[in-house]
Design a protein around this motif. Structure first.
Motif, mmCIF file in Angstrom:
data_model
loop_
_atom_site.group_PDB
_atom_site.id
_atom_site.type_symbol
_atom_site.label_atom_id
_atom_site.label_comp_id
_atom_site.label_asym_id
_atom_site.label_seq_id
_atom_site.Cartn_x
_atom_site.Cartn_y
_atom_site.Cartn_z
ATOM 1 N N GLU A 119 0.834 -1.206 0.000
ATOM 2 C CA GLU A 119 0.000 0.000 0.000
ATOM 3 C C GLU A 119 0.865 1.251 0.000
ATOM 4 O O GLU A 119 0.643 2.177 -0.790
ATOM 5 C CB GLU A 119 -0.936 -0.002 1.210
ATOM 6 N N ARG A 120 1.887 1.275 0.847
ATOM 7 C CA ARG A 120 2.748 2.451 0.922
ATOM 8 C C ARG A 120 3.590 2.593 -0.338
ATOM 9 O O ARG A 120 3.726 3.694 -0.890
ATOM 10 C CB ARG A 120 3.655 2.374 2.144
ATOM 11 N N SER A 121 4.173 1.493 -0.818
ATOM 12 C CA SER A 121 5.067 1.601 -1.973
ATOM 13 C C SER A 121 4.304 2.026 -3.226
ATOM 14 O O SER A 121 4.783 2.873 -3.997
ATOM 15 C CB SER A 121 5.796 0.282 -2.217
ATOM 16 N N PHE A 122 3.109 1.475 -3.443
ATOM 17 C CA PHE A 122 2.325 1.886 -4.606
ATOM 18 C C PHE A 122 1.900 3.345 -4.487
ATOM 19 O O PHE A 122 1.956 4.104 -5.459
ATOM 20 C CB PHE A 122 1.103 0.981 -4.775
ATOM 21 N N ALA A 123 1.441 3.744 -3.311
ATOM 22 C CA ALA A 123 0.978 5.120 -3.124
ATOM 23 C C ALA A 123 2.110 6.118 -3.325
ATOM 24 O O ALA A 123 1.964 7.111 -4.052
ATOM 25 C CB ALA A 123 0.370 5.278 -1.731
ATOM 26 N N HIS A 139 -7.153 -5.509 -3.764
ATOM 27 C CA HIS A 139 -7.629 -4.365 -4.532
ATOM 28 C C HIS A 139 -8.215 -3.297 -3.631
ATOM 29 O O HIS A 139 -8.211 -2.108 -3.991
ATOM 30 C CB HIS A 139 -8.617 -4.829 -5.600
ATOM 31 N N GLU A 140 -8.688 -3.676 -2.472
ATOM 32 C CA GLU A 140 -9.068 -2.659 -1.491
ATOM 33 C C GLU A 140 -7.835 -1.933 -0.978
ATOM 34 O O GLU A 140 -7.872 -0.729 -0.699
ATOM 35 C CB GLU A 140 -9.843 -3.317 -0.352
ATOM 36 N N THR A 141 -6.717 -2.657 -0.872
ATOM 37 C CA THR A 141 -5.442 -2.020 -0.529
ATOM 38 C C THR A 141 -5.044 -1.024 -1.611
ATOM 39 O O THR A 141 -4.631 0.107 -1.324
ATOM 40 C CB THR A 141 -4.344 -3.092 -0.372
ATOM 41 N N HIS A 142 -5.158 -1.440 -2.868
ATOM 42 C CA HIS A 142 -4.825 -0.543 -3.975
ATOM 43 C C HIS A 142 -5.770 0.650 -4.032
ATOM 44 O O HIS A 142 -5.354 1.757 -4.403
ATOM 45 C CB HIS A 142 -4.864 -1.306 -5.302
ATOM 46 N N GLU A 143 -7.016 0.437 -3.663
ATOM 47 C CA GLU A 143 -7.962 1.548 -3.626
ATOM 48 C C GLU A 143 -7.468 2.618 -2.661
ATOM 49 O O GLU A 143 -7.476 3.821 -2.984
ATOM 50 C CB GLU A 143 -9.334 1.038 -3.204
ATOM 51 N N ARG A 144 -7.020 2.214 -1.493
ATOM 52 C CA ARG A 144 -6.510 3.192 -0.521
ATOM 53 C C ARG A 144 -5.231 3.857 -1.044
ATOM 54 O O ARG A 144 -5.035 5.071 -0.867
ATOM 55 C CB ARG A 144 -6.246 2.501 0.817
ATOM 56 N N ALA A 145 -4.365 3.078 -1.683
ATOM 57 C CA ALA A 145 -3.129 3.651 -2.224
ATOM 58 C C ALA A 145 -3.433 4.671 -3.312
ATOM 59 O O ALA A 145 -2.824 5.753 -3.368
ATOM 60 C CB ALA A 145 -2.245 2.536 -2.779
ATOM 61 N N LEU A 146 -4.373 4.340 -4.189
ATOM 62 C CA LEU A 146 -4.742 5.258 -5.265
ATOM 63 C C LEU A 146 -5.337 6.540 -4.710
ATOM 64 O O LEU A 146 -4.988 7.646 -5.148
ATOM 65 C CB LEU A 146 -5.735 4.563 -6.201
ATOM 66 N N MET A 147 -6.226 6.415 -3.732
ATOM 67 C CA MET A 147 -6.835 7.611 -3.153
ATOM 68 C C MET A 147 -5.796 8.482 -2.462
ATOM 69 O O MET A 147 -5.848 9.717 -2.528
ATOM 70 C CB MET A 147 -7.935 7.213 -2.170
#
Length: 689
Positions: free
Chosen positions: A361-365, A393-401
């Motif tokens: 989550e942190r690295s993608f964000a 994908h919920e993790t990616h959702e938070r990273a994207l936001m």
């Protein structure tokens, strides 16, 4: 056509009336009249809704026997009646003072449609239909339709104008990624046209983007003016046009007339005026989703982040196929990315940021944040196979936001696969301002439109005639054919360089001209009405002596008649082609393309609506791959690209000035040398009538 002072107020009455009268409302389940009533009452409309049905008349319940019994003048009257009752119902509605009408009935009788339209225009009203599936104003809660559409749709900024009611149903009944302000099924457009709706929607403060599904354009000049209005307010317009046909199929003389269809002219016009063409409903929806988020791409290059190396490569391939560029990231950006990526991952664009999943989550964000902050990046794509109910994908959702909150640039969620089930994610992201596009091909088309989008410069039309225009109009009024010599004269009067030449009717004239030129010449038949001369043995190039000219003339005259043209052979250069077609709806457009054998080797062209200047022509030429042959490809001598651009601009002015007289014109080839661009041929056709 509307285009009258009351048009805007009348359309206000259509979409945002103070009161609505529903003629033909019913209490019978599964009837149009019942669905109409349910939709109108359930949409949240704050104005007064009055039903009209003599069988159900009940004034305390706002149901009346006839329009003349209504307690107040209705702004908008909806006619849900059979065709045989329609004409009388229109008369009653206008007599009651209605400013706007909606008609669901098809009304197939042309004479009836004309009578109804005349009445509505005379009253200064607007009319949605006949043969309409209604309209929706989600901003004010007005639902006028005999077909169920979800009543809980959240309002947004997309205006939708469709000439196919089923398209409206498809886009409003499926998914929640598109947030509409208004949507209208225009029907037969016998009074109010797509151009009128477009112009009106472009003036609404809620509108952030407009989509049109068109079968035809019934008011071409109004449509172009409305596109300009939308562009002047930086409202992107996405157009899906069906019903293509060949403009030149009937009588085309030139390659241009044969190769350029009315669809190509329409596309060129839309692009010139700042709009965007979609190739499918999916592409149209994707473009509207991307544009409606409101952010603009100030740079044309993109960045993308992925959790798959293979799908990253797929995006790279598809982006290249449409000319979508990935930004070259700065060293500073790459260093920030390396600080947050797992060891062994490369800081590159496009980025595959998936390693072991530790700290994903942190690295993608943070990696996305760094890429979006790079000055070279205009827009970002966060690409997965998004699906609901998957914890990653919920993790990616938070990273994207999190990344989205740090940038003012557009950042788009992209699902590689169009059938990925991510409706819940799409709804939540849309609420945050992040569009989700399903299907990589749709995403590539939408993002290309986004990064290319710039408000169009207003059309600047010539204020007066170019000097020779009046004389040439008079000449074209009296002839059905222009020979090559007259074509050269016309081109020359507009500043297009032509070779030395002479129209002759005898061997002695031909021979004498060749002697005067003192260089190789070309002999062409000038038989009236013969356009493709070489197909009939009517062209003899490279004649070096007077005797060769005389012999060639004798042979050609014996077959094709005495009329001929002798012209100097032009110096070798790169061959290009310029052509003008005159679309009956949108006027003249100029085709610029490689000529000669390059037509097959480099099958590309650009089409520009006339008139335009040399600067615009030069930019268009440089966007063609073949322009490398003019700019010094692999150490070759640069050629006169500016002269070619000036010739194209001159042809555009010629086509504009003579648009009521010329059907098509072509110069093929234009020889472009180091110093000049010279017309080697002239094919022209006068308009019929």
């Amino acid at each position: 056509m509307l285009h009258q002072p009351s048009a805007s107020a009348a359309l206000d009455a259509l979409f945002n009336p103070r009161s609505v009268a529903l003629v033909g409302m019913s209490d019978k389940p599964n009837s149009y009249g019942h669905a109409m009533l349910s939709m109108c009452r359930g949409g949240g409309f704050a104005g007064r809704i009055m039903g009209v049905n003599p069988r159900l008349a009940d004034p305390p319940q706002n149901v009346f026997a006839a329009l003349c019994d209504l307690p107040e003048t209705p702004d908008h009257v909806v006619l849900c009646v059979a065709t045989d009752r329609l004409e009388a119902a229109v008369e009653d509605a206008l007599a009651a003072g209605a400013k706007a009408l909606t008609i669901f009935a098809e009304c197939p009788d042309a004479d009836m449609r004309r009578r109804i339209s005349d009445q509505v225009r005379l009253a200064g009203a607007v009319m949605c239909g006949p043969n309409s599936m209604g309209l929706h104003d989600l901003t004010h809660g007005l639902r006028i339709t005999p077909f169920p559409v979800p009543l809980d749709l959240s309002p947004g900024g997309i205006g939708l104008i469709v000439q196919s009611g089923s398209v409206l149903g498809a886009l409003m009944n499926n998914g929640r990624a598109l947030r509409f302000s208004r949507a209208v099924s225009t029907g037969s457009e016998t009074v109010t046209t797509a151009a009128d709706y477009l112009d009106w929607m472009a003036g609404r403060k809620e509108t952030t983007a407009i989509g049109l599904f068109l079968e035809s354009v019934r008011d071409p000049q109004g449509f172009m003016a409305a596109l300009e209005r939308a562009s002047s307010r930086d409202i992107p317009v996405v157009v899906m046009k069906v019903g293509r046909s060949a403009l030149g199929a009937k009588m085309a003389l030139s390659h241009t007339g044969a190769l350029v269809g009315d669809d190509a002219v329409f596309r060129a016009m839309v692009t010139r005026l700042g709009g965007h063409m979609a190739g499918s409903l999916d592409e149209m929806a994707a473009m509207l989703a991307v544009f409606s988020q409101g952010r603009r791409a100030r740079e044309r290059a993109i960045a993308s982040v992925h959790d798959s190396g293979g799908e990253r490569e797929l995006l790279a391939d598809m982006a290249e196929s449409v000319g979508l560029r990935f930004a070259t990231l700065s060293e500073e950006t790459r260093a920030k990315m390396l600080d947050v990526l797992e060891p062994g991952l490369k800081a590159e664009n496009p980025l595959d940021a998936w390693g072991t999943g530790q700290g994903a989550e942190r690295s993608f964000a943070k990696a996305t944040e760094a890429m979006m902050a790079d000055p070279a990046v205009g827009a970002g794509l966060y690409v997965l196979n998004w699906r609901d109910g998957y914890y990653l994908h919920e993790t990616h959702e938070r990273a994207l936001m999190a990344a989205y909150a740090t940038t003012s640039k557009p950042l788009i969620a992209v699902s590689n696969y169009s059938q990925s089930d991510g409706r819940g994610l799409a709804r939540r992201l849309t609420e945050m301002g992040i569009p989700m596009v399903h299907g990589m091909q749709n995403a590539v088309a939408a993002v290309k439109a986004l990064v290319d989008h710039r408000p169009a410069a207003p059309r600047v039309l010539p204020l007066g005639d170019f000097g020779p225009a009046a004389d040439w109009r008079a000449r074209l009024d009296t002839c059905g054919w222009l020979g090559e010599a007259e074509g050269y004269a016309l081109f020359s009067d507009y500043g297009i360089a032509v070779p030395r030449h002479l129209a002759v009717t005898s061997r002695d004239e031909a021979r004498a001209f060749a002697v005067a030129v003192g260089a190789p010449v070309i002999l062409k038949t000038a038989k009236p009405g013969l356009s493709h001369k070489s197909d009939h043995g009517g062209v003899r190039p490279g004649l070096e002596t007077a005797e060769q000219v005389a012999a060639a003339y004798d042979e050609m005259a014996g077959r094709l008649g005495p009329e001929a043209l002798v012209a100097e052979m032009l110096p070798k250069g790169v061959e290009w082609a310029l052509g003008a077609v005159n679309d009956p709806d949108f006027g003249p457009a100029i085709r610029i393309a490689p000529g000669g054998i390059l037509v097959d080797l480099l099958p590309e062209q650009v089409l520009l609506p006339a008139p335009f200047d040399a600067k615009e022509a030069r930019t268009a030429i440089l966007n063609l791959r073949a322009s490398a042959l003019l700019t010094g490809y692999r150490g070759q001598e640069p050629l006169a690209i500016d002269a070619l651009a000036e010739a194209a601009a001159a042809l555009s002015r010629l086509a504009w000035d003579l648009r009521d007289h010329l059907a098509e014109a072509e110069i093929n080839p234009v020889f472009v040398t180091r110093d000049a661009a010279i017309a080697a041929d002239a094919v022209l056709r006068v308009r019929d009538g």
